[in-house]
Structures are given as C-alpha cells and as structure tokens.
Motif scaffolding. Structure first.
Motif, mmCIF file in Angstrom:
data_model
loop_
_atom_site.group_PDB
_atom_site.id
_atom_site.type_symbol
_atom_site.label_atom_id
_atom_site.label_comp_id
_atom_site.label_asym_id
_atom_site.label_seq_id
_atom_site.Cartn_x
_atom_site.Cartn_y
_atom_site.Cartn_z
ATOM 1 N N LYS A 1 1.845 -8.316 -1.539
ATOM 2 C CA LYS A 1 0.764 -9.254 -1.824
ATOM 3 C C LYS A 1 1.163 -10.675 -1.418
ATOM 4 O O LYS A 1 2.338 -11.037 -1.471
ATOM 5 C CB LYS A 1 0.392 -9.228 -3.312
ATOM 6 C CG LYS A 1 -0.275 -7.918 -3.764
ATOM 7 C CD LYS A 1 -0.770 -8.016 -5.181
ATOM 8 C CE LYS A 1 -1.419 -6.722 -5.654
ATOM 9 N NZ LYS A 1 -2.674 -6.437 -4.940
ATOM 10 N N ARG B 1 -5.033 -13.018 5.420
ATOM 11 C CA ARG B 1 -5.672 -12.606 4.167
ATOM 12 C C ARG B 1 -5.032 -13.378 3.013
ATOM 13 O O ARG B 1 -4.014 -14.049 3.187
ATOM 14 C CB ARG B 1 -5.513 -11.101 3.927
ATOM 15 C CG ARG B 1 -4.116 -10.686 3.518
ATOM 16 C CD ARG B 1 -4.003 -9.187 3.307
ATOM 17 N NE ARG B 1 -2.922 -8.833 2.411
ATOM 18 C CZ ARG B 1 -1.634 -8.841 2.729
ATOM 19 N NH1 ARG B 1 -1.267 -9.182 3.967
ATOM 20 N NH2 ARG B 1 -0.723 -8.508 1.832
ATOM 21 N N ASP C 1 -4.345 -12.479 -1.280
ATOM 22 C CA ASP C 1 -4.534 -11.545 -2.381
ATOM 23 C C ASP C 1 -4.778 -12.238 -3.719
ATOM 24 O O ASP C 1 -5.459 -11.685 -4.584
ATOM 25 C CB ASP C 1 -3.309 -10.632 -2.510
ATOM 26 C CG ASP C 1 -3.123 -9.753 -1.301
ATOM 27 O OD1 ASP C 1 -4.069 -9.006 -0.974
ATOM 28 O OD2 ASP C 1 -2.056 -9.816 -0.660
ATOM 29 N N MET D 1 -10.303 -12.779 1.111
ATOM 30 C CA MET D 1 -10.128 -11.693 0.146
ATOM 31 C C MET D 1 -11.111 -10.567 0.459
ATOM 32 O O MET D 1 -11.797 -10.038 -0.418
ATOM 33 C CB MET D 1 -10.319 -12.217 -1.286
ATOM 34 C CG MET D 1 -9.244 -13.199 -1.724
ATOM 35 S SD MET D 1 -9.476 -13.756 -3.451
ATOM 36 C CE MET D 1 -7.954 -14.681 -3.709
ATOM 37 N N ASP E 1 -10.647 -7.549 1.088
ATOM 38 C CA ASP E 1 -10.327 -6.301 0.403
ATOM 39 C C ASP E 1 -10.163 -6.495 -1.100
ATOM 40 O O ASP E 1 -9.582 -5.659 -1.784
ATOM 41 C CB ASP E 1 -9.042 -5.706 0.985
ATOM 42 C CG ASP E 1 -9.195 -5.317 2.448
ATOM 43 O OD1 ASP E 1 -10.291 -4.838 2.818
ATOM 44 O OD2 ASP E 1 -8.246 -5.521 3.222
ATOM 45 N N GLY F 1 -9.356 -9.391 -4.481
ATOM 46 C CA GLY F 1 -8.297 -10.328 -4.828
ATOM 47 C C GLY F 1 -8.484 -10.846 -6.233
ATOM 48 O O GLY F 1 -9.339 -10.378 -6.990
ATOM 49 N N ASP G 1 -2.325 -4.865 -9.657
ATOM 50 C CA ASP G 1 -3.261 -3.748 -9.783
ATOM 51 C C ASP G 1 -3.292 -3.185 -11.198
ATOM 52 O O ASP G 1 -4.192 -2.416 -11.537
ATOM 53 C CB ASP G 1 -2.880 -2.641 -8.792
ATOM 54 C CG ASP G 1 -3.089 -3.068 -7.350
ATOM 55 O OD1 ASP G 1 -3.867 -4.019 -7.124
ATOM 56 O OD2 ASP G 1 -2.470 -2.467 -6.457
ATOM 57 N N ARG H 1 -6.630 -4.333 -12.668
ATOM 58 C CA ARG H 1 -7.715 -4.261 -11.689
ATOM 59 C C ARG H 1 -9.106 -4.181 -12.319
ATOM 60 O O ARG H 1 -10.105 -4.347 -11.623
ATOM 61 C CB ARG H 1 -7.498 -3.085 -10.736
ATOM 62 C CG ARG H 1 -7.393 -1.726 -11.386
ATOM 63 C CD ARG H 1 -7.056 -0.664 -10.333
ATOM 64 N NE ARG H 1 -6.830 0.656 -10.921
ATOM 65 C CZ ARG H 1 -5.645 1.094 -11.327
ATOM 66 N NH1 ARG H 1 -4.588 0.298 -11.226
ATOM 67 N NH2 ARG H 1 -5.500 2.293 -11.851
#
Length: 257
Positions: free
Chosen positions: A11, A88, A90, A138, A140, A142, A238, A241
C-alpha cells in the motif's frame, strides 16, 4: 487474530500534517511504515522542513514535498508526483488544524469573521480539497483519515472556536464517506485524547485539560501518538474494510464520562 507486521505491504499513502517527531501525523507515519506501507510525507514550508525531514527519513518516505494546503499549485504538484511515481493512492491522512491565536484564545462569541473563515478553510475545507485530488487515484478503493477531538462533541473549557470547527470537520468526513463510498473509498475520523503536541500547546490552559483527561478517563492515563498510529494503521488496512463514516476515539475512554 492479530495482524502481521507487514499487513500494509504493497500500500502507498500520503500523510499531510507532520509538524515534528512528536506530532500525531508522525505517529501515524511510523505505524504505517512499520506495517509495510510506502509513504509520501509533506511539510508546510521551508521553516518546517527541518522538523519534518527526520520523520520522512526515519520512515523511508518515497516522496517528500512541500505542501501548504492554501496553495493550489503545491497541492496539484504533490498529487502529480504521486501519480507519476505510483499511479495510485491507497490512503490519505489529513492532520491539519489552524486558528489565529486571538480567535483561538477568545470566546466563541468574540471570534472574528476572518479568523473563523481561515480556521474553517485550513482545518476543514482542506480535507475536501485533498479528498477531491485523492479520489481519481483511488480507483480501486482507499481510505481517508482526518483528526478531530472530543471538543467537537462536548464543550471543553478553553477549546473555544476549535470546537465548532472540529464539529464541522467530523460532519464533513461523514458526508464524504457517503459521497465516496460508491467507489469503495472509506472516510473515518481519529479522535485522540489530549496529547502533548506542539499544536495542542497553543490551547490556553492546556495543562489543566491534560490533568482533567488523565483523572477522568476510565483508564486514568493519556493516550500516546503510537496508540493513535496503531488505530490509523488498522483503519487504512483491509482489516477495517467495512468501517466508514466513523469517529474512532483513542482517549482511554474519556469521551464517555
């Protein structure tokens, strides 16, 4: 089950608001790095750089850039650098607050229009500006974290106008969690107990506030920046999440009494 020490491996994150080695943002940065994340660290100006650079070096920051959140060009430059280096983002930590001294030390009813506007811009709207820049990075999903205090919920002696400002910050974080939730971007607020940081020392009668927190908190002790960092690391991982729109208190239980 306890997380592995590398549970943030892979990350990349941006930490905004490191003032020195003893600041909340520094505690977060160290926890992220210890858990395997790669970091971008910013400093406000040339005067601040010498205090922030040791933190950036200690965590092996891949990006170390100036960022005055009132400067749109600097903000663009930081995110352009992140885009070019990593493509990117995270997670983002927003740990910034400011109020002119006269307005901070006076009654709320005496706060100037200019002082209130400046406090809201730097302490609250800057979160919106950073979140807007972070959103496309982000793709995907974050996590965005900001930092508040119990004075947002209850009237705390001598916290004065920062109480309403922090209340606005917490509400903004909740609204951002809804705005960005569809893109799997989580937004949460850290609310530590009083900490002996440079920023907190600007609050009038801060020693009395510290003593009261130590006396009244169920754990009868102050929290530490390391404990705040541990919570931050969990929230950007995660393991959390499904956690969004929350205010996480790291205050030994002080907020319940």
């Amino acid at each position: 089950m306890l997380p592995n020490t590398d549970f943030l491996s892979g990350k990349v994150g941006l930490v905004v608001g490191v003032a020195n080695n003893h600041s909340i943002a520094a505690g977060c940065a160290r926890a992220f790095a210890a858990s395997g994340a790669e970091l971008a660290i910013t400093y406000q100006n040339d005067k601040a750089r010498k205090h922030v650079q040791p933190v950036a070096e200690a965590v092996g920051a891949g990006i170390f850039s100036p960022l005055d959140v009132t400067d749109a060009d600097q903000t663009d430059a930081v995110f352009d650098t992140i885009r070019k280096k990593w493509g990117r983002l995270d997670f983002l930590v927003h740990s910034i607050a400011f109020c002119p001294r006269d307005d901070l030390h006076g009654r709320v009813v005496d706060c100037s229009q200019q002082g209130f506007a400046l406090a809201m811009d730097i302490s609250v709207h800057s979160l919106i500006r950073l979140a807007k820049q972070a959103e496309p990075l982000m793709a995907d999903g974050g996590t965005i974290l900001t930092v508040s205090y119990h004075g947002a919920d209850k009237v705390v002696d001598h916290y004065n106008i920062m109480g309403p400002v922090k209340a606005a910050l917490e509400s903004t974080a909740r609204y951002l969690s809804v705005d960005l939730g569809g893109k799997n971007i989580r937004v949460n607020t850290l609310s530590p107990g009083p900490l002996e940081t440079r920023a907190a020392s600007g609050i009038d009668h801060f020693d009395a506030l510290i003593d009261d927190a130590r006396k009244r908190a169920p754990l009868h002790r102050l929290t530490t920046i390391e404990e705040v960092g541990a919570m931050a690391a969990c929230l950007v991982s995660d393991f959390a999440r499904s956690v969004s729109g929350n205010t996480a208190y790291i205050d030994g239980g002080h907020h319940v009494v």
